[in-house]
Design a protein around this motif. Sequence first.
Motif, PDB file in Angstrom:
ATOM      1  N   GLN A 217       0.820  -1.207   0.000  1.00  0.00           N
ATOM      2  CA  GLN A 217       0.000   0.000   0.000  1.00  0.00           C
ATOM      3  C   GLN A 217       0.857   1.262   0.000  1.00  0.00           C
ATOM      4  OE1 GLN A 217      -3.189   0.122   2.836  1.00  0.00           O
ATOM      5  NE2 GLN A 217      -3.856  -1.978   2.411  1.00  0.00           N
ATOM      6  N   LEU A 218       1.982   1.227   0.702  1.00  0.00           N
ATOM      7  CA  LEU A 218       2.871   2.392   0.708  1.00  0.00           C
ATOM      8  C   LEU A 218       3.477   2.618  -0.672  1.00  0.00           C
ATOM      9  CD1 LEU A 218       4.366   4.675   2.125  1.00  0.00           C
ATOM     10  CD2 LEU A 218       6.086   3.000   2.862  1.00  0.00           C
ATOM     11  N   ALA A 219       3.931   1.552  -1.330  1.00  0.00           N
ATOM     12  CA  ALA A 219       4.496   1.681  -2.677  1.00  0.00           C
ATOM     13  C   ALA A 219       3.465   2.252  -3.645  1.00  0.00           C
ATOM     14  CB  ALA A 219       4.992   0.320  -3.163  1.00  0.00           C
ATOM     15  N   ALA A 220       2.228   1.774  -3.541  1.00  0.00           N
ATOM     16  CA  ALA A 220       1.165   2.279  -4.419  1.00  0.00           C
ATOM     17  C   ALA A 220       0.876   3.745  -4.137  1.00  0.00           C
ATOM     18  CB  ALA A 220      -0.088   1.435  -4.242  1.00  0.00           C
ATOM     19  N   GLU A 221       0.855   4.124  -2.874  1.00  0.00           N
ATOM     20  CA  GLU A 221       0.585   5.513  -2.498  1.00  0.00           C
ATOM     21  C   GLU A 221       1.670   6.453  -3.027  1.00  0.00           C
ATOM     22  OE1 GLU A 221      -1.255   8.811  -0.765  1.00  0.00           O
ATOM     23  OE2 GLU A 221      -2.028   6.775  -1.039  1.00  0.00           O
ATOM     24  N   LEU A 222       2.904   5.997  -3.003  1.00  0.00           N
ATOM     25  CA  LEU A 222       4.025   6.830  -3.466  1.00  0.00           C
ATOM     26  C   LEU A 222       4.225   6.759  -4.976  1.00  0.00           C
ATOM     27  CD1 LEU A 222       6.628   5.992  -0.656  1.00  0.00           C
ATOM     28  CD2 LEU A 222       5.337   8.125  -0.922  1.00  0.00           C
ATOM     29  N   GLY A 223       3.676   5.730  -5.613  1.00  0.00           N
ATOM     30  CA  GLY A 223       3.897   5.551  -7.053  1.00  0.00           C
ATOM     31  C   GLY A 223       5.267   4.988  -7.368  1.00  0.00           C
ATOM     32  N   ILE A 224       5.797   4.176  -6.456  1.00  0.00           N
ATOM     33  CA  ILE A 224       7.108   3.543  -6.652  1.00  0.00           C
ATOM     34  C   ILE A 224       6.892   2.096  -7.063  1.00  0.00           C
ATOM     35  CG2 ILE A 224       9.251   2.832  -5.524  1.00  0.00           C
ATOM     36  CD1 ILE A 224       9.056   5.276  -3.759  1.00  0.00           C
ATOM     37  N   ASP A 225       7.515   1.691  -8.161  1.00  0.00           N
ATOM     38  CA  ASP A 225       7.292   0.343  -8.696  1.00  0.00           C
ATOM     39  C   ASP A 225       8.112  -0.728  -7.999  1.00  0.00           C
ATOM     40  OD1 ASP A 225       5.464   1.264 -10.588  1.00  0.00           O
ATOM     41  OD2 ASP A 225       7.039   1.716 -12.042  1.00  0.00           O
ATOM     42  N   THR A 226       9.316  -0.377  -7.535  1.00  0.00           N
ATOM     43  CA  THR A 226      10.206  -1.373  -6.944  1.00  0.00           C
ATOM     44  C   THR A 226      10.221  -1.215  -5.434  1.00  0.00           C
ATOM     45  OG1 THR A 226      11.610  -1.279  -8.921  1.00  0.00           O
ATOM     46  CG2 THR A 226      12.514  -2.367  -6.973  1.00  0.00           C
ATOM     47  N   VAL A 227       9.774  -2.248  -4.736  1.00  0.00           N
ATOM     48  CA  VAL A 227       9.747  -2.229  -3.273  1.00  0.00           C
ATOM     49  C   VAL A 227      10.363  -3.515  -2.767  1.00  0.00           C
ATOM     50  CG1 VAL A 227       7.382  -3.123  -3.279  1.00  0.00           C
ATOM     51  CG2 VAL A 227       8.296  -2.069  -1.220  1.00  0.00           C
ATOM     52  N   ILE A 228      11.152  -3.427  -1.714  1.00  0.00           N
ATOM     53  CA  ILE A 228      11.783  -4.620  -1.163  1.00  0.00           C
ATOM     54  C   ILE A 228      11.694  -4.569   0.361  1.00  0.00           C
ATOM     55  CG2 ILE A 228      14.136  -3.654  -1.069  1.00  0.00           C
ATOM     56  CD1 ILE A 228      14.967  -6.548  -2.141  1.00  0.00           C
ATOM     57  N   THR A 229      11.395  -5.724   0.948  1.00  0.00           N
ATOM     58  CA  THR A 229      11.349  -5.871   2.397  1.00  0.00           C
ATOM     59  C   THR A 229      12.315  -6.981   2.798  1.00  0.00           C
ATOM     60  OG1 THR A 229       9.545  -7.493   2.337  1.00  0.00           O
ATOM     61  CG2 THR A 229       8.920  -5.154   2.419  1.00  0.00           C
ATOM     62  N   ASP A 230      12.387  -7.237   4.092  1.00  0.00           N
ATOM     63  CA  ASP A 230      13.238  -8.332   4.553  1.00  0.00           C
ATOM     64  C   ASP A 230      12.629  -9.679   4.186  1.00  0.00           C
ATOM     65  OD1 ASP A 230      11.610  -9.457   6.989  1.00  0.00           O
ATOM     66  OD2 ASP A 230      11.575  -7.282   7.227  1.00  0.00           O
ATOM     67  N   ASP A 231      13.410 -10.736   4.347  1.00  0.00           N
ATOM     68  CA  ASP A 231      12.988 -12.079   3.948  1.00  0.00           C
ATOM     69  C   ASP A 231      12.285 -12.860   5.057  1.00  0.00           C
ATOM     70  OD1 ASP A 231      14.073 -11.713   1.400  1.00  0.00           O
ATOM     71  OD2 ASP A 231      16.053 -12.409   2.033  1.00  0.00           O
ATOM     72  N   PHE A 232      12.029 -12.238   6.191  1.00  0.00           N
ATOM     73  CA  PHE A 232      11.431 -12.945   7.310  1.00  0.00           C
ATOM     74  C   PHE A 232       9.915 -13.000   7.173  1.00  0.00           C
ATOM     75  CE2 PHE A 232      15.483 -11.301   8.770  1.00  0.00           C
ATOM     76  CZ  PHE A 232      16.068 -12.453   9.278  1.00  0.00           C
ATOM     77  N   ALA A 233       9.326 -14.026   7.766  1.00  0.00           N
ATOM     78  CA  ALA A 233       7.887 -14.230   7.611  1.00  0.00           C
ATOM     79  C   ALA A 233       7.082 -13.162   8.340  1.00  0.00           C
ATOM     80  CB  ALA A 233       7.501 -15.621   8.126  1.00  0.00           C
ATOM     81  N   GLY A 234       7.558 -12.728   9.501  1.00  0.00           N
ATOM     82  CA  GLY A 234       6.837 -11.746  10.294  1.00  0.00           C
ATOM     83  C   GLY A 234       7.516 -10.394  10.314  1.00  0.00           C
ATOM     84  N   ASP A 235       7.169  -9.594  11.311  1.00  0.00           N
ATOM     85  CA  ASP A 235       7.690  -8.236  11.462  1.00  0.00           C
ATOM     86  C   ASP A 235       9.015  -8.274  12.218  1.00  0.00           C
ATOM     87  OD1 ASP A 235       8.120  -5.548  11.840  1.00  0.00           O
ATOM     88  OD2 ASP A 235       6.382  -5.213  13.137  1.00  0.00           O
ATOM     89  N   ALA A 236      10.085  -7.882  11.552  1.00  0.00           N
ATOM     90  CA  ALA A 236      11.406  -7.842  12.186  1.00  0.00           C
ATOM     91  C   ALA A 236      11.624  -6.577  13.002  1.00  0.00           C
ATOM     92  CB  ALA A 236      12.509  -7.981  11.132  1.00  0.00           C
ATOM     93  N   HIS A 237      10.632  -5.690  13.039  1.00  0.00           N
ATOM     94  CA  HIS A 237      10.592  -4.513  13.911  1.00  0.00           C
ATOM     95  C   HIS A 237      11.844  -3.642  13.753  1.00  0.00           C
ATOM     96  CE1 HIS A 237       8.589  -2.194  16.869  1.00  0.00           C
ATOM     97  NE2 HIS A 237       9.415  -2.466  17.883  1.00  0.00           N
ATOM     98  N   THR A 238      12.667  -3.513  14.798  1.00  0.00           N
ATOM     99  CA  THR A 238      13.802  -2.595  14.722  1.00  0.00           C
ATOM    100  C   THR A 238      14.887  -3.055  13.757  1.00  0.00           C
ATOM    101  OG1 THR A 238      14.810  -3.652  16.670  1.00  0.00           O
ATOM    102  CG2 THR A 238      13.425  -1.722  17.056  1.00  0.00           C
ATOM    103  N   SER A 239      14.878  -4.328  13.387  1.00  0.00           N
ATOM    104  CA  SER A 239      15.872  -4.839  12.430  1.00  0.00           C
ATOM    105  C   SER A 239      15.355  -4.885  10.999  1.00  0.00           C
ATOM    106  CB  SER A 239      16.322  -6.247  12.843  1.00  0.00           C
ATOM    107  OG  SER A 239      17.050  -6.223  14.042  1.00  0.00           O
ATOM    108  N   ALA A 240      14.099  -4.487  10.785  1.00  0.00           N
ATOM    109  CA  ALA A 240      13.474  -4.671   9.477  1.00  0.00           C
ATOM    110  C   ALA A 240      14.189  -3.923   8.363  1.00  0.00           C
ATOM    111  CB  ALA A 240      12.008  -4.248   9.538  1.00  0.00           C
ATOM    112  N   LEU A 241      14.579  -2.674   8.596  1.00  0.00           N
ATOM    113  CA  LEU A 241      15.198  -1.887   7.523  1.00  0.00           C
ATOM    114  C   LEU A 241      16.588  -2.397   7.176  1.00  0.00           C
ATOM    115  CD1 LEU A 241      14.195   1.836   8.176  1.00  0.00           C
ATOM    116  CD2 LEU A 241      13.162   0.164   6.644  1.00  0.00           C
TER     117      LEU A 241
END
Length: 280
Positions: A217-241
Amino acid sequence: MTQTGGVSSVGQAADAAKSALTGAGCGPEQVDALINVGVYRDANLVEPAVAALIQQAAGIGLEYRPGDVPCLSFDLMNGACGLVNAVGVATSLLADLPAGHVVVVSGDAHPSGSADAEFAFEPVGAAIVLENHPTAIGFGAVHVSAGDTLPDPQGYVTLSAMGATGRSALTLELGTSTPELVEHAATAAREALAADHLDLDQVVLVCGKPTPEYAGQLAAELGIDTVITDDFAGDAHTSALTAAYVAAREAGLVDRPLLFVAADGGPTAAAVTYRGPEVR
């Protein structure tokens, strides 16, 4: 930089710091500051600062020599936004340290130290080594957006009810909705993009997963085509970025401008752009 799982916030962050320093070719004696942005503490420790425990476990700055400046270590806690805030602090520190190094560590684990404990976040430790570079632009200025009211606590120990389990108990209340997170994240992101005059067609969005729908939803709101997150199944919280940056590097995306955006309860959000040595 690297990341590693574990049941100790101190242990996993220290392991990540040692690996990151090795990867950066930086000796522990070369570190000028260590900033810990992790929130949840082993055994719900109050003192000392967890950063000092991580520094000791990682073997950073433990030997003092005449003329050496001791390594500064401290905690900086702002949930998932902590890494972006720490980048701003590190930028100020490195402005006066041309050959300096700042290590930012993170990682949350259940205070009980049990791998079987129910916990809202992935127990992931991460570390990043920051230094000045002769030609790369590096990080831009940090931009933030937050709600108008003081948020309620989201992770805490209920003192009136903890009894004999206070060292291993924790209450988590994660109530911020995806639209609220996206709203503030988009505001901070747009300010960062405008300040650094970046082309949306070239930018890679690097973000976490505070909710399953957030990144898309954030990528769509910004109009950015390439988005990448961490490879973990859940929320990595402070280590996510940090973990998402590792994923971007492994995917060969760090030759493009990166936009780091974090959002957490409150709601609050922080964003910063990054153009590394590979960006031309």
